[in-house]
Structures are given as structure tokens and as C-alpha cells.
Scaffold this motif. Structure first.
Motif, PDB file in Angstrom:
ATOM      1  N   GLY A   1       0.807  -1.277  -0.079  1.00 32.24           N
ATOM      2  CA  GLY A   1      -0.013   0.007  -0.071  1.00 32.24           C
ATOM      3  C   GLY A   1       0.871   1.348  -0.100  1.00 32.24           C
ATOM      4  O   GLY A   1       1.930   1.418  -0.660  1.00 32.24           O
ATOM      5  N   THR A   2       0.351   2.124   0.853  1.00 36.12           N
ATOM      6  CA  THR A   2       1.052   3.533   0.896  1.00 36.12           C
ATOM      7  C   THR A   2       1.503   3.920   2.259  1.00 36.12           C
ATOM      8  O   THR A   2       1.160   3.383   3.196  1.00 36.12           O
ATOM      9  N   VAL A   3       2.106   5.042   2.091  1.00 36.06           N
ATOM     10  CA  VAL A   3       2.635   5.680   3.626  1.00 36.06           C
ATOM     11  C   VAL A   3       1.406   6.553   3.884  1.00 36.06           C
ATOM     12  O   VAL A   3       0.575   7.178   3.255  1.00 36.06           O
ATOM     13  N   ASN A   4       0.981   6.871   5.388  1.00 32.72           N
ATOM     14  CA  ASN A   4      -0.137   7.282   5.834  1.00 32.72           C
ATOM     15  C   ASN A   4       0.338   8.501   6.607  1.00 32.72           C
ATOM     16  O   ASN A   4       1.192   8.336   7.413  1.00 32.72           O
ATOM     17  N   PRO A   5      -0.307   9.812   6.427  1.00 30.47           N
ATOM     18  CA  PRO A   5       0.224  10.792   7.374  1.00 30.47           C
ATOM     19  C   PRO A   5      -0.323  10.874   8.885  1.00 30.47           C
ATOM     20  O   PRO A   5      -1.281   9.908   9.066  1.00 30.47           O
ATOM     21  N   SER A   6       0.040  11.571   9.651  1.00 33.42           N
ATOM     22  CA  SER A   6      -0.381  11.481  11.343  1.00 33.42           C
ATOM     23  C   SER A   6      -0.103  12.543  11.810  1.00 33.42           C
ATOM     24  O   SER A   6       0.744  13.334  11.498  1.00 33.42           O
ATOM     25  N   ASN A   7      -1.117  13.144  12.668  1.00 31.44           N
ATOM     26  CA  ASN A   7      -0.738  14.338  13.614  1.00 31.44           C
ATOM     27  C   ASN A   7      -0.940  15.383  12.803  1.00 31.44           C
ATOM     28  O   ASN A   7      -0.240  16.451  13.086  1.00 31.44           O
ATOM     29  N   LEU A   8      -1.922  15.531  11.664  1.00 25.70           N
ATOM     30  CA  LEU A   8      -1.960  16.757  10.806  1.00 25.70           C
ATOM     31  C   LEU A   8      -2.736  17.865  11.673  1.00 25.70           C
ATOM     32  O   LEU A   8      -3.699  17.487  12.199  1.00 25.70           O
ATOM     33  N   VAL A   9      -2.544  19.146  11.461  1.00 25.28           N
ATOM     34  CA  VAL A   9      -3.159  20.115  12.104  1.00 25.28           C
ATOM     35  C   VAL A   9      -4.392  20.558  11.068  1.00 25.28           C
ATOM     36  O   VAL A   9      -3.878  20.960  10.159  1.00 25.28           O
ATOM     37  N   PRO A  10      -5.555  20.811  11.541  1.00 26.44           N
ATOM     38  CA  PRO A  10      -6.663  20.903  10.603  1.00 26.44           C
ATOM     39  C   PRO A  10      -6.567  22.213  10.466  1.00 26.44           C
ATOM     40  O   PRO A  10      -6.229  23.239  11.003  1.00 26.44           O
ATOM     41  N   ASP A  11      -7.213  22.772   9.291  1.00 22.64           N
ATOM     42  CA  ASP A  11      -7.130  24.166   8.730  1.00 22.64           C
ATOM     43  C   ASP A  11      -8.169  25.065   9.803  1.00 22.64           C
ATOM     44  O   ASP A  11      -8.882  24.524  10.220  1.00 22.64           O
TER      45      ASP A  11
ATOM     46  N   GLY B   1       5.984   0.690   2.184  1.00 20.79           N
ATOM     47  CA  GLY B   1       4.841   1.621   1.858  1.00 20.79           C
ATOM     48  C   GLY B   1       4.944   2.311   0.636  1.00 20.79           C
ATOM     49  O   GLY B   1       4.200   2.746   0.074  1.00 20.79           O
ATOM     50  N   ASN B   2       6.369   2.077   0.148  1.00 24.56           N
ATOM     51  CA  ASN B   2       6.693   2.795  -1.176  1.00 24.56           C
ATOM     52  C   ASN B   2       6.455   4.090  -1.302  1.00 24.56           C
ATOM     53  O   ASN B   2       5.998   4.800  -1.988  1.00 24.56           O
ATOM     54  N   GLY B   3       6.887   4.833  -0.079  1.00 20.28           N
ATOM     55  CA  GLY B   3       6.833   6.289   0.022  1.00 20.28           C
ATOM     56  C   GLY B   3       7.624   6.921   0.978  1.00 20.28           C
ATOM     57  O   GLY B   3       8.633   6.488   1.289  1.00 20.28           O
ATOM     58  N   VAL B   4       7.475   8.032   1.191  1.00 25.74           N
ATOM     59  CA  VAL B   4       8.554   9.038   1.867  1.00 25.74           C
ATOM     60  C   VAL B   4       7.785   9.494   3.023  1.00 25.74           C
ATOM     61  O   VAL B   4       6.540   9.930   3.007  1.00 25.74           O
TER      62      VAL B   4
END
Length: 307
Positions: free
Chosen positions: A54-64, A270-273
Motif C-alpha cells: 500500500g502507501t504511507v499514511n500521514p499522522s497528527n496533521l493540524v486541521p485548517d 509503503g513505497n513512499g517518503v
């Protein structure tokens, strides 16, 4: 080889650490006779353009528009050069060194800490507000060992995306070295990543054995055949969308253009950065998705929005 780039504000300005895969010996079987496995049920076939994992997943992003509080499990260090600052990584020196955002409202009273040569440090859970440069406490800090561990969205996943072959995974020849297999894979066309699954099969859950996992773009049969000539044990080969070299170029460009970046790594599975900063925003994640494609670059925040 997975490369992790860490940026710190101590005298060690940029630390580049190579994190090599754990290479474990395994059992016995004639080379070329071991059963290769296909991706697990529900995933795409090995010959598809993309495949599990699959992919890499973000975490703890700050909402707009977020104006609430943050929580963080971090190290705090104060020395003669600066007041209390929070940081993710400390040097192994004694006393240690690290640097990061200043903490407003800090008080060492009642907290466990170590001290040496005018330097004081420890590990804590902080709650407060963030203005992009400083962290202001809204309640007293707590010792990290007295607080339930915070959820770890970055817990690594080294599981194998292939089904176990009928009859179970076969053991490798005695004394067979895995290192040349990984070295050769990195030189092959379309190499996208590799990892070892310290597998525990249903038939013998008490005995762990390694499953070598590789990801490639392009012709998987050719890659699998080449690897099988060097490795007789459990092997799983799945397809990927981006080569490792492509991911390296993306990572290196982000390191140059993001001064707030704290670490950057390539996730072969995850084939990502993966990019770590103090408080990355959903807006920035959308920008990176538009530029590189969704799931290729994942931002991770050390500060967790809690309101």
C-alpha cells in the motif's frame, strides 16, 4: 538499505544514519526448490502495476484554522547555552545535546530529571499551545514514565503481504547468507524497497524465521527468478509504483525546501517518503499530494492536536 535523515539544532546539525535491515540466518532447503508466494488475498497480483502493501499514511496533521491545544511526548533539555527546549533526538554524549523550540512556562520542580555539567534533561508529556516557534504549557508537564504511552502512529509494519505457500514456508540452506541477496536487489532494475518479516507461522508459532520481502516496478518474474538463484528460503516479491531512486529524489528535494523538517525517511514497504516536523498542516499535506500523488509523501507531526 533504508536511509533516515535527521535534522537537529545541536552542534550535530545534520545527522545521516543508515538503518540496515536485520539479517537473520535460517534453515534448510535446496536452492531453487522453495515455493514462492503471491500477494495475500484481496491484494493485486504480482504482475499488476501496484500491489500490497500500500502507501504511507500521514499522522497528527493540524486541521485548517486549528487554534486548540497540542500534546507531545518529548525530551526536554536545558543547558548554559539555552533555556528549556523540547526535542525528539538527543546525542549520546554526556551530558547530551539537543535543541528545538523553547518551552514557555517550564518548571523542573517535582519532575524526574538527570543533570550534569550545568545541563538538565528528561522525558516528559507536555500539553499546551503552539505558535509555530514556541510551545506554551497550559498545564504542568508530567514524567513520561508515569503516563500511559501515547498511541504510536509510526509503529513499523514488517508483515509479509504474500500468502503462505501450501505446505508452509520452506527453510533455506544451512548457513546461507542473506546479505548478498539484499545487495544484489538494490542493483536490479526497478528496485523499490526491501524488508525482513521475522515470521512466526501457524504451524510453529514458537519458532520465528525470516521471510525476505522485495518490491520492484516492472517485470516481477525476472526479479523473482534472479533472487531465487541467491536465496532458497521464504521469499515474497510484490510490485510497486515508484523505484527507490525516485523516492530518494523526492526525499532529497523536500529536505532542501523544508527548513522545518526534522527527519526524512524512505518506507520501502509503503513505497513512499515519510517526513517529520513539529506540526505539519493538512494544507501542506494536500499540496504534497497534488505534487507527488496521494500516498507518496506522508507528513508526521510530533505534536498531536487534542481539541
Amino acid at each position: 538499505m533504508t536511509v533516515l535523515i535527521i535534522r537537529a539544532s545541536a552542534p550535530l546539525v545534520a545527522l545521516v544514519a543508515g538503518v540496515s535491515l536485520l539479517l537473520v540466518g535460517c534453515g534448510e532447503q535446496q536452492a531453487g526448490d522453495a515455493a514462492d508466494s503471491q500477494p495475500a488475498a484481496g491484494s493485486k497480483s504480482p504482475d499488476a502495476e501496484t500491489s500490497a502493501p500500500g502507501t504511507v499514511n500521514p499522522s497528527n496533521l493540524v486541521p485548517d484554522g486549528y487554534l486548540g491545544r497540542f500534546r507531545a511526548a518529548v525530551s526536554v533539555l536545558e543547558n548554559p547555552a539555552h533555556g528549556p527546549q523540547m526535542c525528539e533526538v538527543m546525542t549520546a554524549s554526556l551530558p547530551p545535546m539537543c535543541g528545538g523550540p523553547d518551552i514557555v512556562g517550564w518548571d523542573w520542580k517535582g519532575l524526574k530529571s538527570a543533570a550534569r555539567s550545568g545541563t538538565r534533561w528528561g522525558s516528559y508529556v507536555l500539553t499546551g499551545t503552539w505558535d509555530g516557534h514556541r510551545f506554551t504549557l497550559t498545564e504542568p508537564a508530567r514524567d513520561a514514565d508515569e503516563v500511559a504511552p501515547l498511541p504510536d502512529p509510526e509503529k513499523p509494519d514488517f508483515s509479509t503481504p504474500c500468502d503462505e505457500p501450501e505446505g508452509g514456508w520452506q527453510r533455506a540452506k544451512p548457513g546461507q547468507d542473506q546479505t548478498p541477496v539484499f545487495e544484489a536487489a538494490q542493483m536490479m532494475d526497478g528496485y523499490a524497497g526491501a524488508w525482513i518479516d521475522d515470521h512466526r507461522g501457524e504451524r510453529s508459532p514458537e519458532a520465528a524465521f525470516p521471510v525476505l520481502n522485495f518490491r520492484f516496478t516492472g517485470d516481477l518474474d525476472t526479479a523473482r527468478s534472479a533472487l531465487r538463484k541467491m536465496w532458497s528460503g521464504p521469499l515474497c516479491v510484490t510490485s510497486a509504483e515508484h523505484t527507490y531512486k525516485e523516492l530518494e529524489r523526492i526525499r532529497d528535494s523536500l529536505v532542501k525546501e523544508m527548513p522545518e523538517l526534522m527527519s526524512a525517511s524512505i518506507d520501502g514497504r509503503g513505497n513512499g517518503v515519510k517526513i517529520t516536523t513539529w506540526a505539519p498542516t493538512e494544507k501542506l499535506q494536500r499540496t504534497l499530494d497534488e505534487r507527488h500523488g496521494e500516498g507518496v509523501v506522508a507528513l508526521r507531526g510530533l505534536l498531536e492536536p487534542i481539541d
